[in-house]
Design an enzyme around this catalytic site. Structure first.
Site, PDB file in Angstrom:
ATOM      1  N   TYR A 144       0.811  -1.225   0.000  1.00  0.00           N
ATOM      2  CA  TYR A 144       0.000   0.000   0.000  1.00  0.00           C
ATOM      3  C   TYR A 144       0.840   1.269   0.000  1.00  0.00           C
ATOM      4  O   TYR A 144       0.327   2.358  -0.238  1.00  0.00           O
ATOM      5  CB  TYR A 144      -0.956   0.026   1.210  1.00  0.00           C
ATOM      6  CG  TYR A 144      -2.012  -1.061   1.178  1.00  0.00           C
ATOM      7  CD1 TYR A 144      -2.089  -1.970   0.137  1.00  0.00           C
ATOM      8  CD2 TYR A 144      -2.936  -1.180   2.205  1.00  0.00           C
ATOM      9  CE1 TYR A 144      -3.038  -2.975   0.119  1.00  0.00           C
ATOM     10  CE2 TYR A 144      -3.908  -2.172   2.193  1.00  0.00           C
ATOM     11  CZ  TYR A 144      -3.939  -3.075   1.145  1.00  0.00           C
ATOM     12  OH  TYR A 144      -4.896  -4.067   1.132  1.00  0.00           O
ATOM     13  N   LYS A 204       3.452 -15.592   2.829  1.00  0.00           N
ATOM     14  CA  LYS A 204       3.347 -16.366   1.585  1.00  0.00           C
ATOM     15  C   LYS A 204       4.773 -16.755   1.194  1.00  0.00           C
ATOM     16  O   LYS A 204       5.277 -16.421   0.109  1.00  0.00           O
ATOM     17  CB  LYS A 204       2.651 -15.500   0.517  1.00  0.00           C
ATOM     18  CG  LYS A 204       2.270 -16.225  -0.758  1.00  0.00           C
ATOM     19  CD  LYS A 204       1.132 -17.196  -0.591  1.00  0.00           C
ATOM     20  CE  LYS A 204       0.862 -17.935  -1.897  1.00  0.00           C
ATOM     21  NZ  LYS A 204      -0.008 -19.106  -1.720  1.00  0.00           N
ATOM     22  N   ASP A 251      -3.055 -18.317   2.457  1.00  0.00           N
ATOM     23  CA  ASP A 251      -4.231 -19.014   1.910  1.00  0.00           C
ATOM     24  C   ASP A 251      -4.767 -20.023   2.927  1.00  0.00           C
ATOM     25  O   ASP A 251      -5.980 -20.164   3.115  1.00  0.00           O
ATOM     26  CB  ASP A 251      -3.915 -19.686   0.554  1.00  0.00           C
ATOM     27  CG  ASP A 251      -2.480 -20.163   0.443  1.00  0.00           C
ATOM     28  OD1 ASP A 251      -1.698 -19.916   1.375  1.00  0.00           O
ATOM     29  OD2 ASP A 251      -2.128 -20.786  -0.569  1.00  0.00           O
ATOM     30  N   ASP A 275      -5.210  -6.715   5.991  1.00  0.00           N
ATOM     31  CA  ASP A 275      -6.421  -6.009   5.567  1.00  0.00           C
ATOM     32  C   ASP A 275      -7.502  -7.036   5.197  1.00  0.00           C
ATOM     33  O   ASP A 275      -8.648  -6.964   5.653  1.00  0.00           O
ATOM     34  CB  ASP A 275      -6.054  -5.144   4.345  1.00  0.00           C
ATOM     35  CG  ASP A 275      -7.143  -4.154   3.982  1.00  0.00           C
ATOM     36  OD1 ASP A 275      -8.158  -4.092   4.695  1.00  0.00           O
ATOM     37  OD2 ASP A 275      -6.989  -3.450   2.972  1.00  0.00           O
ATOM     38  N   ASP A 331     -10.911  -8.423   7.675  1.00  0.00           N
ATOM     39  CA  ASP A 331     -12.308  -8.271   7.251  1.00  0.00           C
ATOM     40  C   ASP A 331     -13.014  -9.630   7.230  1.00  0.00           C
ATOM     41  O   ASP A 331     -14.188  -9.739   7.577  1.00  0.00           O
ATOM     42  CB  ASP A 331     -12.395  -7.602   5.871  1.00  0.00           C
ATOM     43  CG  ASP A 331     -12.595  -6.093   6.013  1.00  0.00           C
ATOM     44  OD1 ASP A 331     -12.133  -5.538   7.033  1.00  0.00           O
ATOM     45  OD2 ASP A 331     -13.203  -5.472   5.117  1.00  0.00           O
TER      46      ASP A 331
END
Ligand code: NAD
Length: 369
Positions: A141, A191, A223, A247, A251
């Site tokens: 970001y 990851k 994942d 992020d 959620d």
């Protein structure tokens, strides 16, 4: 105690729920004899409309002068087509950078009385109690370059995932410090089978873990973590991860409790005022209708008292008041089954009334005395 709180209501339901959180802080101030002084600033769409920028200098100053910051939410369809420097979200990213808010803490807690509001069966979510520690000022970001390009005749695009080792270390340390006071287990999510940044992340996590011999560290691919959050959310205690993974996972985790309207967050800095905000956005679909659930903002105010002012007892009183009100059957529209629900203002009144005089609160005060 005398403290200054900067309040940035923002847009949409942000203005409604921060009003509720301020009312609750005032009730705590009265009950426990603290002076909280509130100063207000513009951010997001409201700031674009009034000051021509999503984060005016005056707001940054207001925040820096304060001991802590309470934020509502930013954004809305009115500004969706603005050029990127005039998007409300820019204000949010900018205040995180300005205050160096590197650690976002999002607790996910199961409320027995809300078991039916979750999309998961009760047996999966009963007892869920974990916290996501998300890195907030680095990663994709913020990395540069982040731009569109033309290569030959083709449009290409690049975003950059950039971290300094020290940035990784401080967020992982935050996770371990959090775990020490909980069930002493850190799940570091990455990851590493694909990304070099994740392989460095793992190395740093292993190094930091040596300083916390009582805390168990495990690594999990993102994942797999996404799946495990639904399959067995009780498995987690403290989850630490980089900005974008955090992020998305936070959620996903938010749905376990049944409504985004229940989830608070803290964005901590090492030096200066930290910022507290509900996880949800400006909810344009219900804004201005007195329908928003103020509990996420109110629980964010509890986190503010705990993390910025060291007022553990007062924070616990807010949390207990929320629990009592839910236990008594009070619901806002997002949690209600049918048309019988409280408006935002009535839910705030119910919670402040408990703080002012309920006997349940007296038992917490005894526990802390
Ligand atoms: P949202 O969180 O605003 O809303 C998602 C859904 O949850 C909606 O149905 C909404 O009605 C509901 N909801 C959210 N908060 C609620 C509350 N307190 N009580 C009851 N129901 C609630 O997400 P979105 O719709 O994807 O985004 C709307 C705007 O908010 C966008 O402009 C987005 O960029 C912005 N946004 C801001 C933040 C922030 O300020 N931190 C976070 C997420 C989204």
């Amino acid at each position: 105690m005398t403290k200054k709180v900067a309040v940035l209501p923002g847009d949409g339901v942000g203005t409604e729920v921060t009003k509720g959180a301020v009312a609750v802080l005032k009730a705590i101030g009265e009950r426990f004899d603290h002076q909280f002084e509130f100063t207000y600033g513009l951010i997001g769409g409201a700031a674009i409309d009034e000051a021509g920028t999503p984060l005016p200098e005056s707001t940054i100053e207001t925040c820096k002068q304060a001991d802590a910051v309470l934020l509502g939410s930013v954004g809305g369809p009115k500004w969706d087509r603005n050029p990127s420097h005039l998007r409300p979200e820019k204000g949010l990213l900018a205040i995180r950078k300005e205050l160096d808010l590197y650690a976002n803490l999002r607790p996910v807690t199961f409320y027995d009385s809300l078991a039916d509001a979750s999309p998961l069966k009760k047996e999966y979510i009963e007892g869920v109690d974990f916290i996501i520690v998300r890195e907030l000022t680095g990663g994709l970001y913020f990395g540069k370059p982040s731009e569109r390009r033309t290569e030959g005749n083709e449009e290409t695009v690049v975003d950059t995932l950039f971290y300094k080792r020290t940035e990784i270390e401080r967020i992982i340390r935050q996770a371990f410090d959090t775990a020490v006071n909980r069930r002493k287990k850190v799940t570091s999510v990455d990851k590493a089978n694909v990304l070099e940044s994740s392989r460095v992340w793992r190395e740093v996590a292993e190094e930091v873990a040596k300083d916390y011999p009582d805390v168990e560290l495990e690594h999990m691919l993102v994942d797999s973590a996404a799946m495990q959050l639904i399959r067995n959310p009780k498995y987690f205690d403290v989850v630490v991860t980089e900005n974008m993974f955090g992020d998305i996972l936070s959620d996903e985790a938010s749905m376990l409790t049944g409504s985004l309207g229940m989830l608070p967050s803290a964005s901590l800095t090492a030096d200066g005022p930290s910022l507290y905000e509900p996880v949800h956005g400006s909810a344009p679909d219900i804004a201005g209708q007195n329908k928003a659930n103020p509990i996420a903002a109110i629980l964010s105010a509890a986190m503010l008292l705990r993390h910025s002012f060291g007022l553990e007892k007062e924070a616990a009183v807010i949390e207990q008041a929320v629990e009592s009100v839910l236990h008594a059957g009070h619901r806002t529209a997002d949690l209600a089954d049918g048309n019988h629900y409280l408006g935002t203002d009535k839910m705030v009144e119910a919670i402040t009334a408990v703080i002012a005089n309920d006997s349940a609160i007296s038992s917490i005060m005894t526990a802390y005395s």
